[in-house]
Design a protein around this motif. Sequence first.
Motif, PDB file in Angstrom:
ATOM      1  N   LYS A   1       0.825  -1.203   0.000  1.00  0.00           N
ATOM      2  CA  LYS A   1       0.000   0.000   0.000  1.00  0.00           C
ATOM      3  C   LYS A   1       0.869   1.266   0.000  1.00  0.00           C
ATOM      4  O   LYS A   1       1.861   1.352   0.725  1.00  0.00           O
ATOM      5  CB  LYS A   1      -0.909   0.021   1.235  1.00  0.00           C
TER       6      LYS A   1
ATOM      7  N   GLU B   1       2.031   3.060   3.182  1.00  0.00           N
ATOM      8  CA  GLU B   1       3.146   2.558   3.994  1.00  0.00           C
ATOM      9  C   GLU B   1       4.414   2.383   3.153  1.00  0.00           C
ATOM     10  O   GLU B   1       5.369   1.726   3.576  1.00  0.00           O
ATOM     11  CB  GLU B   1       2.783   1.229   4.656  1.00  0.00           C
TER      12      GLU B   1
ATOM     13  N   ILE C   1      -4.966   5.193   5.893  1.00  0.00           N
ATOM     14  CA  ILE C   1      -4.153   4.167   6.558  1.00  0.00           C
ATOM     15  C   ILE C   1      -4.977   2.947   6.913  1.00  0.00           C
ATOM     16  O   ILE C   1      -4.428   1.900   7.287  1.00  0.00           O
ATOM     17  CB  ILE C   1      -3.463   4.729   7.817  1.00  0.00           C
ATOM     18  N   LYS C   2      -6.285   3.056   6.777  1.00  0.00           N
ATOM     19  CA  LYS C   2      -7.192   1.969   7.170  1.00  0.00           C
ATOM     20  C   LYS C   2      -6.910   0.688   6.407  1.00  0.00           C
ATOM     21  O   LYS C   2      -7.061  -0.424   6.953  1.00  0.00           O
ATOM     22  CB  LYS C   2      -8.637   2.417   6.935  1.00  0.00           C
ATOM     23  N   GLU C   3      -6.485   0.809   5.131  1.00  0.00           N
ATOM     24  CA  GLU C   3      -6.303  -0.372   4.291  1.00  0.00           C
ATOM     25  C   GLU C   3      -4.888  -0.941   4.338  1.00  0.00           C
ATOM     26  O   GLU C   3      -4.582  -1.887   3.614  1.00  0.00           O
ATOM     27  CB  GLU C   3      -6.717  -0.035   2.853  1.00  0.00           C
ATOM     28  N   ILE C   4      -4.021  -0.397   5.201  1.00  0.00           N
ATOM     29  CA  ILE C   4      -2.709  -1.006   5.416  1.00  0.00           C
ATOM     30  C   ILE C   4      -2.926  -2.388   6.016  1.00  0.00           C
ATOM     31  O   ILE C   4      -3.739  -2.573   6.926  1.00  0.00           O
ATOM     32  CB  ILE C   4      -1.839  -0.130   6.329  1.00  0.00           C
ATOM     33  N   ASP C   5      -2.198  -3.362   5.520  1.00  0.00           N
ATOM     34  CA  ASP C   5      -2.470  -4.762   5.853  1.00  0.00           C
ATOM     35  C   ASP C   5      -1.935  -5.167   7.232  1.00  0.00           C
ATOM     36  O   ASP C   5      -0.937  -5.876   7.361  1.00  0.00           O
ATOM     37  CB  ASP C   5      -1.863  -5.673   4.779  1.00  0.00           C
ATOM     38  N   THR C   6      -2.603  -4.661   8.231  1.00  0.00           N
ATOM     39  CA  THR C   6      -2.384  -5.108   9.605  1.00  0.00           C
ATOM     40  C   THR C   6      -3.662  -4.792  10.376  1.00  0.00           C
ATOM     41  O   THR C   6      -4.246  -3.732  10.193  1.00  0.00           O
ATOM     42  CB  THR C   6      -1.176  -4.407  10.264  1.00  0.00           C
TER      43      THR C   6
ATOM     44  N   TYR D   1      -4.682  -0.941  14.653  1.00  0.00           N
ATOM     45  CA  TYR D   1      -4.644   0.474  14.270  1.00  0.00           C
ATOM     46  C   TYR D   1      -3.314   1.116  14.658  1.00  0.00           C
ATOM     47  O   TYR D   1      -2.765   1.934  13.904  1.00  0.00           O
ATOM     48  CB  TYR D   1      -5.809   1.228  14.931  1.00  0.00           C
TER      49      TYR D   1
ATOM     50  N   ASN E   1      -0.342  -0.136  14.688  1.00  0.00           N
ATOM     51  CA  ASN E   1       0.701  -0.449  13.717  1.00  0.00           C
ATOM     52  C   ASN E   1       0.449   0.226  12.369  1.00  0.00           C
ATOM     53  O   ASN E   1       1.403   0.531  11.641  1.00  0.00           O
ATOM     54  CB  ASN E   1       0.832  -1.961  13.542  1.00  0.00           C
ATOM     55  N   LYS E   2      -0.813   0.440  12.027  1.00  0.00           N
ATOM     56  CA  LYS E   2      -1.111   1.192  10.809  1.00  0.00           C
ATOM     57  C   LYS E   2      -0.533   2.608  10.926  1.00  0.00           C
ATOM     58  O   LYS E   2       0.083   3.131   9.984  1.00  0.00           O
ATOM     59  CB  LYS E   2      -2.627   1.269  10.588  1.00  0.00           C
TER      60      LYS E   2
ATOM     61  N   ARG F   1       3.402   2.486  10.781  1.00  0.00           N
ATOM     62  CA  ARG F   1       3.907   2.253   9.427  1.00  0.00           C
ATOM     63  C   ARG F   1       3.749   3.499   8.545  1.00  0.00           C
ATOM     64  O   ARG F   1       4.655   3.839   7.772  1.00  0.00           O
ATOM     65  CB  ARG F   1       3.166   1.078   8.790  1.00  0.00           C
TER      66      ARG F   1
END
Length: 613
Positions: free
Chosen positions: A285, A288, A314-319, A322, A324-325, A328
């Motif tokens: 993404k 990040e 940042i919601k769609e960052i793969d973790t 929240y 860690n989003k 990153r």
Amino acid sequence: MIKRKWLLVFCLVVVLISQGLAQSGSVEAPLYKEAKAPIDLRVEDLLSRMTLDEKIGQMTQAERGSIQPKEVATFFIGSVLSGGGSSPRPNTPQSWAKMYDNYQQAALNTRLGIPIIYGTDAVHGHNNLKGATIFPHNIGLGATRDPELIRRIGEITALETAATGVDWTFSPCVAVARDERWGRTYESFGETPELQRLLVGPYIKGLQGPNGEMKGRYIVATAKHYLGDGGTNWGTGDGGFWIDRGDVTVSEEELRAIHLPGYVEAIQAGVGSVMVSFNSFQGLKMHEHRYLITDVLKNELGFTGIVVSDWEGIKEIDTPDYYNKVVRAVNAGIDLFMEPNTWRNFITALKKAVLNGDVSEERIDDAVRRILRVKFQAGLFEAPFTDRSLMAQGVIGNQEHRAVAREAVRKSLVLLKNEHNLLPLAKEARIYIDGSNADDIGNQCGGWTITWQGASGRITTGTTIRAGIERAIKGRGRIVSNLNAADVAVVVVGEKPYAEGVGDNRKLTLAWQDLQVLEQVKAAGKPVVVLLVSGRPLMITDDLKDWDAVVVAWLPGTEGQGIADVLFGDYNFVGKLPITWPKSLDQLPINDGDEDYDPLFPYGYGLTMDLEN
């Protein structure tokens, strides 16, 4: 008791001395408040005085619907925005100015008095404001290939926006749209980087001022969405969409060749901010992507402005976590976070990350330094409130501005077919007008107009295509309701409004109602002019043989009179296709330069009329 008396005396002496110094002018204001001091020195002085809470507040952007002015002060918020369709009530210039000033006053009441910067998506005019001038969407502007016109459009957009207090627009979109099924195709100037190279710089100069003023009648611009938003693959979309927010799988070399040049132009033009895209590049993404944000954008290209996230980007960052989003995204290089409704969670998470050592204070300082620099450049410390004199000049939606929008409509029109020189039409003709987009201001404006998705109907003030034709032939020809009584039919078809991934469309067909009207005209044996009001090419190959003249009007905005100006020959067609028109869905995606390039109409195509005969 004696100690208390001496303490009172001491305090009194301090107060008297302070008052004396203030009256004598001996107390110097902080350097950051000195308007004539170099901006870099002002930034460093202010930064040195800030607490961690104040710094994190500056990195936070909240939506107006989720934050009150008093909370701006409590949390030291750096920015507030109006999302698509988010407007004060009533939706008037005066309401906007009052709202802006209320937020600004709260920010100035804080310890250091750091003003907010207020953002909105003024993407084709101040399009959240009813009554503002609405210009053609970018796909139409790409068809004009007219840098000076685009500069004037940017200038007018800035003026009408600044008159309501707003000092930051999330435009222009620098996307290179490589697949017309994408719901944001109309936000792009076209499918090749040459259009971005040609038009991005002038647009930014218009918005920000010829010398990057960003103040007074000008505002801060944003180049978006970094990077590759128009190059995603069908079927990889995120957020429930088919292609929007998807994955870009081309090589880095191709990414740079196609999608980066517009940002190079933007930076050279002094753009104040860059917005990060929802999409991924090779599976990672963009929110990040430290390499593309920090290493390429900031270090290689030398961008010194604000890097802002997209709406909850940042919601769609793969973790799933929240925290860690946030970590990153901040470490990737994003400076200001558009967390419209979860801004409190963002503040909590980022403070925790700094205290835990997961985000360095140096990274925080870099972000805040960039935010403060733009605020100083924009003159917000010296003139934080709405300049009511602009509004008093009647700049919003005035005739002068609408005349420029009308010119843009004229120049954006692309003539695809003109059998037997049907065009230009005679002003003495009896004309039958029909089709879903013939008399609908909302449809011809498209998405991002008054509301996020836009809407059909009389959503704002302007001239519909039908009304423009009526004016053009008044006193000479006439519009008839009986098809059999007509000399010629004008059928206006196309799309209804949409925005972003909601508009992802794998069929690109005309509505059955419009096809039915076209069949009726065909059966009557009348010559027909088909006007296509849409944000992208539609599938017309099978029907093209039945149409005598075909004009692409894109999404023209409020000034439909510009279409009549050309249909009746007062002006000729000058627009050229900014995007390839495919023969069939099987060809998608299709772009200029493809090996098996065989479109219905190629990129750059556009006819003119024979006005002499």
